[in-house]
Write a protein that holds these residues in place. Structure first.
Motif, PDB file in Angstrom:
ATOM      1  N   LEU A 301       0.833  -1.212   0.000  1.00 40.15           N
ATOM      2  CA  LEU A 301       0.000   0.000   0.000  1.00 40.15           C
ATOM      3  C   LEU A 301       0.864   1.256   0.000  1.00 40.15           C
ATOM      4  CD1 LEU A 301      -2.923  -1.021   2.383  1.00 40.15           C
ATOM      5  CD2 LEU A 301      -2.998  -0.721  -0.095  1.00 40.15           C
ATOM      6  N   ASP A 303       3.674   1.523  -1.397  1.00 41.85           N
ATOM      7  CA  ASP A 303       4.191   1.643  -2.762  1.00 41.85           C
ATOM      8  C   ASP A 303       3.116   2.211  -3.692  1.00 41.85           C
ATOM      9  OD1 ASP A 303       6.285   1.268  -4.674  1.00 41.85           O
ATOM     10  OD2 ASP A 303       5.303  -0.570  -5.376  1.00 41.85           O
ATOM     11  N   VAL A 304       1.896   1.656  -3.602  1.00 41.62           N
ATOM     12  CA  VAL A 304       0.798   2.117  -4.483  1.00 41.62           C
ATOM     13  C   VAL A 304       0.522   3.599  -4.243  1.00 41.62           C
ATOM     14  CG1 VAL A 304      -1.670   1.879  -4.992  1.00 41.62           C
ATOM     15  CG2 VAL A 304      -0.259  -0.170  -4.696  1.00 41.62           C
ATOM     16  N   PHE A 305       0.518   4.004  -2.951  1.00 40.25           N
ATOM     17  CA  PHE A 305       0.131   5.374  -2.621  1.00 40.25           C
ATOM     18  C   PHE A 305       1.343   6.252  -2.285  1.00 40.25           C
ATOM     19  CE2 PHE A 305      -3.611   2.712  -1.922  1.00 40.25           C
ATOM     20  CZ  PHE A 305      -4.413   3.273  -2.904  1.00 40.25           C
ATOM     21  N   GLY A 306       2.491   5.860  -2.797  1.00 45.83           N
ATOM     22  CA  GLY A 306       3.665   6.720  -2.764  1.00 45.83           C
ATOM     23  C   GLY A 306       3.896   7.294  -4.151  1.00 45.83           C
ATOM     24  N   ASN A 309       1.451   9.719  -5.432  1.00 48.50           N
ATOM     25  CA  ASN A 309       0.033   9.332  -5.335  1.00 48.50           C
ATOM     26  C   ASN A 309      -0.524   9.545  -3.928  1.00 48.50           C
ATOM     27  OD1 ASN A 309       0.160   8.513  -8.008  1.00 48.50           O
ATOM     28  ND2 ASN A 309       0.615   6.376  -7.477  1.00 48.50           N
TER      29      ASN A 309
ATOM     30  N   PRO B 155      -3.291   5.024 -10.036  1.00 45.40           N
ATOM     31  CA  PRO B 155      -4.520   4.947  -9.234  1.00 45.40           C
ATOM     32  C   PRO B 155      -5.396   6.179  -9.459  1.00 45.40           C
ATOM     33  CG  PRO B 155      -2.547   4.884  -7.823  1.00 45.40           C
ATOM     34  CD  PRO B 155      -2.077   5.063  -9.217  1.00 45.40           C
ATOM     35  N   GLY B 158      -4.429   9.782  -8.891  1.00 39.83           N
ATOM     36  CA  GLY B 158      -2.989   9.768  -8.669  1.00 39.83           C
ATOM     37  C   GLY B 158      -2.232  10.301  -9.873  1.00 39.83           C
ATOM     38  N   LYS B 159      -0.902  10.173  -9.836  1.00 42.83           N
ATOM     39  CA  LYS B 159      -0.057  10.704 -10.896  1.00 42.83           C
ATOM     40  C   LYS B 159       0.902   9.673 -11.472  1.00 42.83           C
ATOM     41  CE  LYS B 159       0.134  15.431  -9.046  1.00 42.83           C
ATOM     42  NZ  LYS B 159      -0.388  16.140 -10.207  1.00 42.83           N
ATOM     43  N   PHE B 160       1.247   8.668 -10.682  1.00 49.16           N
ATOM     44  CA  PHE B 160       2.342   7.776 -11.041  1.00 49.16           C
ATOM     45  C   PHE B 160       1.825   6.341 -11.136  1.00 49.16           C
ATOM     46  CE2 PHE B 160       6.152   5.257 -10.188  1.00 49.16           C
ATOM     47  CZ  PHE B 160       7.088   5.889 -10.990  1.00 49.16           C
ATOM     48  N   THR B 162       1.427   2.819 -10.328  1.00 48.92           N
ATOM     49  CA  THR B 162       1.828   1.899  -9.246  1.00 48.92           C
ATOM     50  C   THR B 162       0.922   0.669  -9.176  1.00 48.92           C
ATOM     51  OG1 THR B 162       0.458   3.124  -7.676  1.00 48.92           O
ATOM     52  CG2 THR B 162       2.791   3.743  -7.793  1.00 48.92           C
ATOM     53  N   LEU B 163      -0.004   0.546 -10.116  1.00 49.90           N
ATOM     54  CA  LEU B 163      -0.876  -0.629 -10.159  1.00 49.90           C
ATOM     55  C   LEU B 163      -0.624  -1.378 -11.458  1.00 49.90           C
ATOM     56  CD1 LEU B 163      -4.243   1.134  -9.187  1.00 49.90           C
ATOM     57  CD2 LEU B 163      -2.909  -0.365  -7.694  1.00 49.90           C
ATOM     58  N   LEU B 254       6.441  -5.580  -4.106  1.00 51.21           N
ATOM     59  CA  LEU B 254       5.889  -4.249  -4.297  1.00 51.21           C
ATOM     60  C   LEU B 254       5.549  -4.086  -5.777  1.00 51.21           C
ATOM     61  CD1 LEU B 254       8.251  -2.005  -2.152  1.00 51.21           C
ATOM     62  CD2 LEU B 254       6.346  -3.483  -1.460  1.00 51.21           C
ATOM     63  N   PRO B 255       4.413  -3.463  -6.074  1.00 47.66           N
ATOM     64  CA  PRO B 255       4.012  -3.338  -7.484  1.00 47.66           C
ATOM     65  C   PRO B 255       5.100  -2.726  -8.369  1.00 47.66           C
ATOM     66  CG  PRO B 255       2.245  -2.564  -6.033  1.00 47.66           C
ATOM     67  CD  PRO B 255       3.382  -2.970  -5.149  1.00 47.66           C
ATOM     68  N   THR B 256       5.774  -1.686  -7.890  1.00 51.27           N
ATOM     69  CA  THR B 256       6.747  -1.006  -8.762  1.00 51.27           C
ATOM     70  C   THR B 256       8.047  -1.798  -8.914  1.00 51.27           C
ATOM     71  OG1 THR B 256       7.632   0.302  -6.935  1.00 51.27           O
ATOM     72  CG2 THR B 256       5.846   1.290  -8.222  1.00 51.27           C
TER      73      THR B 256
END
Lengths: 364, 364
Positions: A301, A303-306, A309, B155, B158-160, B162-163, B254-256
């Motif tokens: 989470l 990572d997704v919301f970093g 984001n 997301p 969001g901007k980046f 990550t999903l 981690l997704p990224t």
């Protein structure tokens, strides 16, 4: 923009809601379940599915019609499958059935890692998010879907509404990580029919591809909209169809007959489906860098919301924020119009009304 | 508009695909699983996930990189939950793992009504629809999701990116009713990155809200698109997030970091999740008008696709039609460009190439 709310003690809210349900013939335990659920909806800012909506739906489709039978008993059907149960709800109050079904799913998941309860002859359970949120807060992964009361949605590339707004709700046990459970919960139509009626009143255009006119053509003119469209074209359509497939396998009625009561010897009832997964039943035990399962989920989470984001809204965040406001102000928060609606409910069941002049007001 | 295809015998296709996988170091059983799966994809018109894509992905992220380990053994981890298993795939070929996991889910569903297999340290399984279609054809309700190879999706708000494009696939046992299984199967982005690249080459605009530019702003200019957006705004975003949550609970990276291999002591592997439900475990036994469960499901589908909705496309219908064309023409159907790509594969592994001049051609 901040909105003005009156603060109502939860005990006072629940007493009124219980009295209203009792007045309509429900048993004490059903009235308590109904009040508990309405308080949860109100606490989490689900203003479309609070007590006012619950009692209105009960009037339209429930005890005021033939859809819900106060005091009905749930019949647990025999099953040869130990992780699965099927219940005949006999049109018992949806909230009572849903709370019990989710509880049973948790027991099944504790034993089998996953458990499911299917419910035939159901009545409306109002807000699926409430049940999965409850299970997620207790540490489980929970899911529910149901066939919505009416067929208001046109299948992708179709002309006539034959699908319900058929919601899906998922809850994840993230309270230890972010302070509240992630709850992904929505109907499979772009908007609800109530929104179409609101936009019609206000003379506002609908979003594109949200509704069709009487010829089955997409329209943004709310006054011409007669049926809804699924969100995300063929993708939301598939998600809506899932609920009809599951409902059909359980034993639910034809979508276009649902909640349209008639003495035709046919079924007119929706179905519920509940599923709970024990998170330990998913854990591979090979979490990187010595993390626990929860620490790994937190890292994902983060990572997704970093990465820029950080301002994303997480599913369930709005509900958690509203609950925090309620906690801070020491009660449930209702608008003046909602207080008026509660007073109509009080008048109906002979309870004393609330005087807005004597209530604490807050801006949220 | 009809398209021209060359007809390739399935045995010839499978021999070439097996040879290609063997050449890359895979064991005979893995090569067979890979060929079987590629034939299924081709038969159902899944041209984005046929053998050409499978071998290309293997080159980019699999045996050609560090993502997939030919000959790896699946480790079944101990579980205290009888309806649930967790496997460490040790980066074994995705198709081999997915076929076995779905088979195991069916065994669990036969016993418990529902069963789940979670897979850690997985590699790409290509097309989730293929596995659920297979189980649905055998009479089960099947579901799978996975964390897609790369984080390409931003997301909601969001901007980046990550999903992952994080697909979901559901299959329903409707073959006796409509002639084929209903398969609801799609990624949670509006389009795939491959589509963005195609539109960039062709100078075509993207659909609105499908991609963002380097500043995280939505763009329809394919040449400026650097990342994807989920379909259906917050709804598709929630669905994409589900796969990251499930993956994180299983033990995924981690997704990224996913599929971006580095000697950093961290994990870089995706996860798979499989679930099968025995349809009898849902049956309430109270089907109206003396219907069987299957008859009730048929009545529901007749209702949904009646009333003027007869021309709707059902999820899985396109795939079934393509399979019927293949059956009629006695082989798998590939375009001239695809035949050329197969010939490159043949050259790589020292197999004999196919001569388009000697192949039957059909218009489909």
């Amino acid at each position: 923009m901040p909105e003005s709310f009156h603060v109502v003690q939860e005990s006072e809210h629940n007493a009124l809601v219980e009295a209203a349900y009792r007045h309509r013939g429900y048993q004490p335990d059903e009235a308590r379940d109904a009040a508990r659920f309405c308080a949860e909806a109100a606490r989490h800012g689900i203003r479309t599915h609070n007590a006012i909506k619950a009692l209105h739906l009960d009037h339209l489709f429930g005890s005021g019609s033939h859809g819900c039978v106060p005091g009905a008993e749930i019949e647990e059907l025999p099953s040869r499958f130990p992780a699965s149960q099927v219940w005949n709800a006999n049109r018992k109050l949806g909230q009572s059935v849903a709370y019990r079904a989710m509880e049973r799913c948790i027991e099944l998941a504790d034993r089998h890692g996953i458990g499911q309860v299917s419910v035939d002859n159901a009545f409306h359970y109002l807000w699926g998010g409430g049940y999965v949120m409850d299970a997620a807060r207790r540490g489980y992964i929970a899911y529910t879907n149901c066939t919505a009361a009416l067929a208001e949605v046109v299948p992708f590339m179709g002309k006539f509404p034959t699908l319900g707004t058929n919601p899906h709700s998922w809850g994840f046990p993230t309270t230890n990580i972010i302070g509240y459970p992630l709850v992904i919960d929505w109907a499979t139509s772009v908007v609800a029919m109530g929104r179409v009626q609101q936009f019609k009143r206000e003379g506002k255009p609908l979003p594109p591809n949200a509704a069709v006119d009487e010829n089955g053509q997409p329209t943004t003119d709310a006054s011409k909209a007669v049926a809804l469209l699924p969100f995300g074209a063929h993708k939301g359509y598939g998600l809506s169809l899932i609920n009809e497939l599951v409902g059909g396998l359980i034993g639910g009625s034809l979508p276009t007959l649902r909640s349209r009561w008639a003495d035709d010897g046919d079924k007119h009832t929706p179905c519920f489906y509940f599923q709970v997964i024990h998170p330990e039943a998913l854990a591979g035990g090979n979490f990187t860098k010595g993390r626990s399962q929860e620490e790994n989920l937190k890292a994902v989470l983060d990572d997704v919301f970093g990465h820029g984001n950080e301002s994303c809204v997480l599913p369930g965040q709005f509900e958690a924020r509203f609950a925090a406001e309620c906690a801070q102000h020491g009660g449930l928060l209702f608008s003046r119009a909602e207080i008026n609606a509660f007073n109509e409910i009080a008048t109906e069941c002979g309870a004393s009304t609330w005087d807005p002049a004597n209530m604490k007001q807050v801006e949220v």
